[in-house]
Scaffold this motif. Structure first.
Motif, mmCIF file in Angstrom:
data_model
loop_
_atom_site.group_PDB
_atom_site.id
_atom_site.type_symbol
_atom_site.label_atom_id
_atom_site.label_comp_id
_atom_site.label_asym_id
_atom_site.label_seq_id
_atom_site.Cartn_x
_atom_site.Cartn_y
_atom_site.Cartn_z
ATOM 1 N N UNK A 267 0.755 -1.174 0.010
ATOM 2 C CA UNK A 267 0.104 -0.031 -0.037
ATOM 3 C C UNK A 267 0.908 1.148 0.059
ATOM 4 N N UNK A 268 1.835 1.079 0.882
ATOM 5 C CA UNK A 268 2.539 2.442 0.934
ATOM 6 C C UNK A 268 3.810 2.755 -0.005
ATOM 7 N N UNK A 269 3.823 1.503 -0.866
ATOM 8 C CA UNK A 269 4.894 1.563 -1.959
ATOM 9 C C UNK A 269 4.162 2.311 -3.092
ATOM 10 N N UNK A 270 2.564 1.906 -3.295
ATOM 11 C CA UNK A 270 1.717 2.303 -4.115
ATOM 12 C C UNK A 270 1.580 3.780 -4.331
ATOM 13 N N UNK A 271 1.490 4.064 -2.922
ATOM 14 C CA UNK A 271 1.499 5.804 -2.832
ATOM 15 C C UNK A 271 2.698 6.481 -2.528
ATOM 16 N N UNK A 272 3.758 5.977 -2.758
ATOM 17 C CA UNK A 272 5.067 6.454 -2.981
ATOM 18 C C UNK A 272 5.487 6.815 -1.793
ATOM 19 N N UNK A 273 5.211 6.521 -0.658
ATOM 20 C CA UNK A 273 5.578 6.922 0.908
ATOM 21 C C UNK A 273 6.548 5.860 1.264
ATOM 22 N N UNK A 274 7.008 4.644 0.466
ATOM 23 C CA UNK A 274 7.885 3.761 0.898
ATOM 24 C C UNK A 274 8.714 3.218 -0.355
ATOM 25 N N UNK A 275 10.045 3.121 -0.343
ATOM 26 C CA UNK A 275 10.679 2.652 -1.223
ATOM 27 C C UNK A 275 10.914 1.208 -1.443
ATOM 28 N N UNK A 276 10.859 0.321 -2.576
ATOM 29 C CA UNK A 276 10.777 -1.067 -2.433
ATOM 30 C C UNK A 276 12.009 -1.580 -1.634
ATOM 31 N N UNK A 277 13.363 -0.742 -1.946
ATOM 32 C CA UNK A 277 14.447 -1.113 -1.050
ATOM 33 C C UNK A 277 14.324 -1.228 0.489
ATOM 34 N N UNK A 278 13.483 -0.083 0.816
ATOM 35 C CA UNK A 278 13.155 -0.068 2.493
ATOM 36 C C UNK A 278 12.253 -1.135 2.956
ATOM 37 N N UNK A 279 11.335 -1.597 2.051
ATOM 38 C CA UNK A 279 10.433 -2.724 2.296
ATOM 39 C C UNK A 279 11.408 -4.095 2.396
ATOM 40 N N UNK A 280 12.326 -4.203 1.535
ATOM 41 C CA UNK A 280 13.185 -5.424 1.837
ATOM 42 C C UNK A 280 13.839 -5.210 2.978
ATOM 43 N N UNK A 281 14.473 -4.284 3.395
ATOM 44 C CA UNK A 281 15.428 -4.089 4.413
ATOM 45 C C UNK A 281 14.260 -4.224 5.699
ATOM 46 N N UNK A 282 12.981 -3.729 5.509
ATOM 47 C CA UNK A 282 12.087 -3.915 6.502
ATOM 48 C C UNK A 282 11.779 -5.389 6.706
ATOM 49 N N UNK A 283 11.456 -6.292 5.995
ATOM 50 C CA UNK A 283 11.449 -7.620 6.000
ATOM 51 C C UNK A 283 12.590 -8.268 6.497
ATOM 52 N N UNK A 284 14.042 -7.837 6.258
ATOM 53 C CA UNK A 284 14.851 -8.496 7.070
ATOM 54 C C UNK A 284 14.882 -8.112 8.515
ATOM 55 N N UNK A 285 14.522 -6.830 8.853
ATOM 56 C CA UNK A 285 14.475 -6.437 10.337
ATOM 57 C C UNK A 285 13.598 -7.192 10.958
ATOM 58 N N UNK A 286 12.359 -7.472 10.276
ATOM 59 C CA UNK A 286 11.304 -8.289 10.961
ATOM 60 C C UNK A 286 11.758 -9.768 11.238
#
Length: 581
Positions: A267-286
């Motif tokens: 959702x946040x990538x689609x509205x431009x408030x989150x980068x794909x690279x940040x989501x990858x890192x986010x999942x790594x941190x999860x």
């Protein structure tokens, strides 16, 4: 909190090792937290560069930094795994020493109620669980808290909204863990009680294996064991059902965390408030966030095992011996062996008196025989002298000193006991004789064996004094074991001697042979002889007839025969027909 303080006290001797272990855990956590940040740096700042040489140079620097980090991580992990476990093993050793020392201090009254198999379970099984908790507990909690807090701060920095949802799920998981934690504590305590019962049954059956086989009652023992074994299985099944719901529930919540991150990230990538690279890192941190939660989940199980074991350990440690040295107790030096019972009364567990108002004075070196019907208190009378039990009323003195004013070790070193049921330790003949006086020299051991008429037999054995006796002396006959026990007392050389039906389990030939050893042993010693075979005590200086009402008669053999009382009746029942023949 009191139990926790007791537990923490065992870390004190190893505090430097503990802090080193925690420092290595800190380094380990830092390396794991830094890795996703490096990935984020590469994705956002390096791989987007257009100059290939710069990309290679930065990647090379990052690679070298990572190599150094993982070399450091290797040594930290090695230290935690090896020295951390060694610390836990050392603590386990200290606890085992403490519990064994405390058990050694307990009186006969404690062991009248205790079960050896259950005590063994506390010394072995419980302490293993405690050792695992001692090592892994602080380390796992420390690493987990660092990773959870560190990764949570980084996650919030990447995207606050997703992290808020993650935080809500974490609270639900914590409540879920707390709920099942209470269930596991109860079931693990029950598990330990059941396995202690199984251990007790095994110990009892194996210790009496010769009785079992002589009655061909293997089936009965199998039935008793199966019941305890199946009861333990039921509690294990119950614990595994609870653990199954616990672990599967946590895994389900962790799956929801990943699902939420992916959906909200999309959702946040689609509205431009989150980068794909940040989501990858986010999942790594999860993953970095969830791993320590997994550890904490596993820790709760380990914690409950260790805690329930430590509670059982503390129960034994907190059991104070009821017979101890009083302040100002003195050494008994060169005792003469004058013994006085002054209005002595005694009962087991404060129930019906076994002895009531006993008044006896024994001069040094006298041979006193105790006779009477079973249950009259003969063995109890003798057990009070070395303070195996404490008198309820009155006092017992040796050479004018109240035995409660004498140091226990000094008192018992002055008293030698030869029992009907001889106990030989698993070891050699020499080691068993040496038990009488551990510092004795070889020639003193041989002299003691000669005095006990056992030296010639020992020398005929292939390994002589180094012959292995087997468990409880099973490789020796009853007479041979008895003579070794007499040699043990000869080596001890006590001033006071107690012979508790020392020949009643022997045949006539062995009895006569051992009687010569005992006559030699009793010379110049204050001696108490408990005997059912009245022929062995005819020459005693004084015979005391004990019943459950107290002292019934006192006097020499001839005097008591002339009185025509209880002693005369007992004697005539045994010997009248033989004398007529």
């Amino acid at each position: 909190m009191k139990i926790l303080k007791n537990f923490i006290s065992y870390y004190k001797p190893y505090k430097y090792l503990f802090f080193a272990d925690m420092f290595c855990a800190l380094i380990l956590s830092a390396v794991d937290l830094v890795f996703p940040l490096i990935v984020r740096y590469l994705l956002n700042d390096v791989y987007v560069l257009e100059d290939g040489n710069k990309i290679f140079k930065y990647v090379l620097y990052v690679g070298i930094a990572l190599l150094i980090m993982y070399i450091v991580r290797y040594f930290c992990q090695y230290f935690i795994t090896s020295w951390g476990h060694i610390m836990g093993a050392k603590m386990e050793t200290d606890m085992r020493k403490d519990i064994f020392d405390n058990l050694q201090k307990q009186s006969f009254a404690y062991y009248d109620e205790a079960n050896t198999g259950k005590l063994m379970s506390r010394i072995v099984t419980d302490l293993f669980d405690i050792s695992e908790l001692a090592h892994h507990g602080p380390e796992d909690v420390f690493i987990s808290i660092l990773k959870i807090v560190g990764s949570f701060v980084i996650l919030a920095n990447i995207n606050t909204k997703i992290t808020f949802v993650l935080f809500l799920f974490t609270l639900i998981m914590l409540y879920f863990s707390y709920f099942y934690n209470k269930k596991m504590r109860d079931v693990f305590t029950e598990n330990k009680e059941k396995i202690a019962g199984v251990n007790a049954q095994i110990q009892d059956s194996l210790a009496g294996i010769r009785v079992v086989k002589s009655f061909a009652n293997e089936g009965i023992e199998n039935t008793k064991f199966s019941k305890g074994n199946n009861d333990f299985l039921k509690t294990k099944e119950k614990s595994y059902f609870i653990m199954g719901r616990f672990h599967s529930g946590n895994s389900f919540f962790q799956g929801l965390l990943y699902l939420s991150a992916i959906l909200l990230g999309g959702v946040f990538i689609s509205d431009g408030s989150l980068q794909v690279s940040d989501l990858v890192v986010y999942i790594l941190y999860i993953n970095t966030f969830l791993n320590p939660i997994d550890k904490l989940v596993n820790f709760t199980e380990q914690f409950q095992r260790g805690l329930s074991g430590f509670q059982r350990f503390i129960e034994v440690i907190n059991t104070k011996p009821d017979i101890i040295d009083k302040d100002g107790a003195v050494e008994l030096v060169n005792p003469k062996g004058e013994i006085s019972f002054n209005n002595v009364s005694f009962s087991y567990n404060n129930k019906h008196n076994v002895l009531s108002n006993i008044n006896v004075k024994i001069k040094p070196g006298k041979n006193i025989a105790l006779v009477g019907p079973s249950g009259g208190g003969k063995t109890t009378f003798c057990s009070l002298i070395p303070r195996f039990y404490e008198v309820n009323d009155g006092s017992i003195t040796i050479d004018g000193f109240d035995i409660r004013d004498i140091k226990l070790k000094s008192l018992r070193k002055s008293i030698g006991i030869v029992q009907q049921d001889v106990y030989l330790f698993s070891g050699t003949i020499k080691e068993n004789i040496l038990y009488g006086r551990p510092e004795a020299l070889d020639h003193e051991i041989i002299d003691a064996a000669k005095n006990a008429n056992i030296h010639d037999f020992i020398m005929r054995l292939e390994h002589g004094y180094d012959t292995y006796t087997g468990e409880r002396g099973v490789k020796l006959s009853g007479g041979q074991k008895q003579r070794i026990s007499i040699a043990r007392v000869f080596l001890k050389n006590p001033a006071i001697l107690i012979l508790d039906e020392a020949t009643s389990a022997l045949d006539n030939e062995n009895e006569q042979y051992i009687q010569k050893s005992l006559e030699s042993l009793t010379k110049n010693r204050t001696t108490f002889v408990i005997a059912h075979r009245l022929s062995t005590i005819k020459n005693a200086d004084e015979i005391i007839v004990l019943t459950d009402e107290g002292i019934n008669q006192r006097g020499s053999h001839d005097e008591l025969i002339r009185e025509d009382g209880l002693y005369s009746n007992l004697y005539n029942m045994q010997f009248k027909e033989v004398e007529q023949i």
